[in-house]
Design an enzyme around this catalytic site. Structure first.
Site, short mmCIF file in Angstrom:
data_model
loop_
_atom_site.label_atom_id
_atom_site.label_comp_id
_atom_site.label_asym_id
_atom_site.label_seq_id
_atom_site.Cartn_x
_atom_site.Cartn_y
_atom_site.Cartn_z
N LYS A 182 0.84 -1.21 0.00
CA LYS A 182 0.00 0.00 0.00
C LYS A 182 0.87 1.26 0.00
O LYS A 182 0.56 2.24 -0.67
CB LYS A 182 -0.92 0.00 1.22
CG LYS A 182 -1.76 1.26 1.34
CD LYS A 182 -2.77 1.18 2.47
CE LYS A 182 -3.59 2.46 2.55
NZ LYS A 182 -4.67 2.39 3.56
N HIS A 230 -10.83 -24.53 -38.03
CA HIS A 230 -12.00 -24.05 -37.28
C HIS A 230 -12.36 -24.99 -36.13
O HIS A 230 -13.51 -25.40 -35.97
CB HIS A 230 -13.19 -23.85 -38.23
CG HIS A 230 -12.97 -22.78 -39.25
ND1 HIS A 230 -12.71 -21.48 -38.93
CD2 HIS A 230 -12.93 -22.84 -40.61
CE1 HIS A 230 -12.54 -20.76 -40.03
NE2 HIS A 230 -12.65 -21.57 -41.07
#
Length: 531
Positions: A139, A281
């Site tokens: 932090k 595909h």
């Protein structure tokens, strides 16, 4: 701007490389605070170290559960150097700043992965003080660097020696890595605890699922150019999976390259003998076994040369020069193999746009987990609107002993081998799937149709267009024939043996039709829907 490091706190569970790090920091004039076993290890190595309990004036207690949860520690990590009020407050309480935190956490993930791990073992390996310190340091990244992985030690030491401090960019990058580590750690705890049942067993699917993935790359676009996309891997990927691939040459992989490549790779690595799979595909359009890569490719290509154009080609053996020269004659988007000879690499060096992927397949885990060794997923996940469908992966493998002959005529040994081959291929073909095979190669593939009978017709049409003869072939259906009409289509095309799951209310009708047509049929008792 580089911030100097005057004081570091080191508290690690995994002590790999920690003596070298501590020694180097001490040589740079950094004061080192440490806890318990880490402090002893450093002191025994001749590194000057201050015990955290001496620094805080409060002893470790509760079997080490409480040692760094103290204002002197968190005040030193959280105080913002640019706020006079913060600096005044810590000075008032005699708290010194901490500029570098080195922490790795109790080995919770490794503990719960061990057979026989108890809830008590798991709970005792949930780190409290470590994550709290990491959060505080991360932090306050503008003033504090935080190391949570031994791989970070070397680069950070180099920067400290070179620049006499850590840059804002480095501290921010370290903070992001720290928060990611805490997130993954908490997710592992949640996954484990939310799977526990009242009787002590673990549910297959936990009450909360916490996906943990690491981005490998941003992609140019998604399935279509108007879509955006990125490629992620599991936090702990298994070897032999597509995400472990090393790209040797070629253009950047696209979303469709990756999706189709996965289909080809999953199929080809399911074979134990030299094999080639060609995918277009997301469906195999040609699969074959051979004495070597060249033969396997030549036979796979025959199934559907038209669809093979611009396809994905995968081998389960290192590619040699002979096979490379054959493949290079066609347009191929992606080529995948466990390795490439220098001769093979030279062949494709002249085709700079061909993407060559190398994926080793010979790694084995010590516990003999074959699914892991082959890079198989334990689960499959499909996204639906505002939710997920999660299932165990379709890793079922069929052997001849598992089959049930349901017709008067039994398949010959050669037909049985082809049936098992066809069944393995059908597993990777989109439903409804019909696969004609002969001599360990595909002859015709029908995929993705709403009607099974249409898939059967398409498979036979494709074989005819490729100039392949279906007389004497075998056929696999990924799910049961609901009526005899589908069976009649494949037999009319030339099939003499059929493999299918069975389980239809009209099984007897279909079996009678097979006997009437004089063909062999075996039931697997397992279906392979692939949507």
């Amino acid at each position: 701007m580089a911030h100097r490091v005057r004081r570091a706190l080191i508290s690690v569970s995994d002590k790999s490389g920690i003596v070298e790090l501590g020694s180097a920091l001490a040589a740079l004039g950094v004061e080192i605070l440490s806890t318990g076993g880490t402090a002893k290890l450093l002191a025994d190595a001749g590194v000057k170290v201050v015990e955290v309990s001496d620094h805080t004036g409060f002893p470790e207690m509760l079997d080490g559960r409480v040692k760094t949860l103290h204002p002197t520690i968190h005040g030193g990590l959280l105080a913002r150097r640019d706020l006079p009020a913060h600096m005044q407050a810590i000075e008032q309480h005699g708290i010194g700043t901490i500029d570098l935190l080195v922490v790795n956490l109790y080995p919770f993930e490794a503990t719960v992965a061990k057979p026989g791990c108890t809830l008590e073992d798991a709970i005792e390996n949930i780190d409290i003080g470590g994550p709290a310190m990491v959060r505080s340091a991360a932090k306050n990244w503008r003033d504090v660097g935080v190391l949570t992985d031994a791989a970070q030690y070397g680069p950070v030491l180099e920067e400290l020696k070179r620049d006499d401090g850590l840059s804002d960019s480095t501290r921010f990058t370290l903070a992001v890595a720290a928060f990611n580590r805490i997130s993954n750690y908490d997710a592992a705890i949640s996954d484990y605890l939310s799977a526990l049942q009242p009787d002590g067993s673990r549910a297959l699917f936990p009450a909360q699922s916490n996906g943990r993935f690491v981005k490998l790359q941003d992609l140019r676009y998604g399935e279509n150019p108007h879509q955006q996309a990125a490629f992620y891997r599991d936090l702990y990927p298994a070897p032999g999976s597509l995400v472990t691939a090393r790209q040797l040459q070629g253009k950047e992989l696209s979303y469709n390259n990756i999706a189709d490549g996965d289909a080809a790779w999953e199929c080809v690595k399911s074979f134990d003998t030299p094999a080639c799979v060609i995918v277009k595909h997301a469906n195999p359009c040609g699969v074959a076994l051979g004495a070597d890569c060249a033969e396997a490719y030549s036979r796979a290509f025959k199934t559907d040369p038209t669809s093979a154009f611009g396809g994905i080609i995968a081998f389960n053996r290192p590619l040699d020069g002979e096979a490379a020269r054959l493949v290079a004659k066609q347009f191929v988007e992606v080529l995948m193999a466990p390795g490439y000879t220098d001769e093979a690499k030279a062949v494709f060096a002249a085709k700079a746009n061909v993407r060559l992927l190398e994926i080793p397949l010979d790694q084995v885990r010590a516990d003999g987990d074959t699914d892991w060794a082959r890079g198989r997923n334990a689960t499959d996940v499909k996204r639906v609107g505002s939710g997920l469908l999660i299932q165990t992966a379709d890793n079922h493998e069929m052997s001849g002993a598992d089959l049930r002959v349901v017709t008067k005529k039994a398949p010959t040994p050669e037909q049985l081998a082809d049936l098992l081959f066809a069944w393995r291929v059908a597993k990777y073909v989109k439903s409804n799937a019909i696969v004609f095979c002969g001599g360990q190669m595909t002859l015709g593939v029908g995929a993705g149709q709403m009607s099974r009978i249409d898939s059967a017709r398409i498979a036979s049409i494709k074989a005819e267009n490729a100039g392949l003869v279906l007389a004497g072939s075998v056929v696999a259906s990924d799910a049961f024939f609901p009526f005899r009409d589908g069976l009649d289509v494949v037999v009319d095309a030339g099939a003499v043996a059929v493999i299918q799951p069975g389980g239809s209310v009209r099984d007897e009708e279909v079996i009678a039709a097979a006997d009437e047509r004089g063909v062999a049929m075996v039931f697997t008792g397992v279906r392979h829907f692939r949507h």
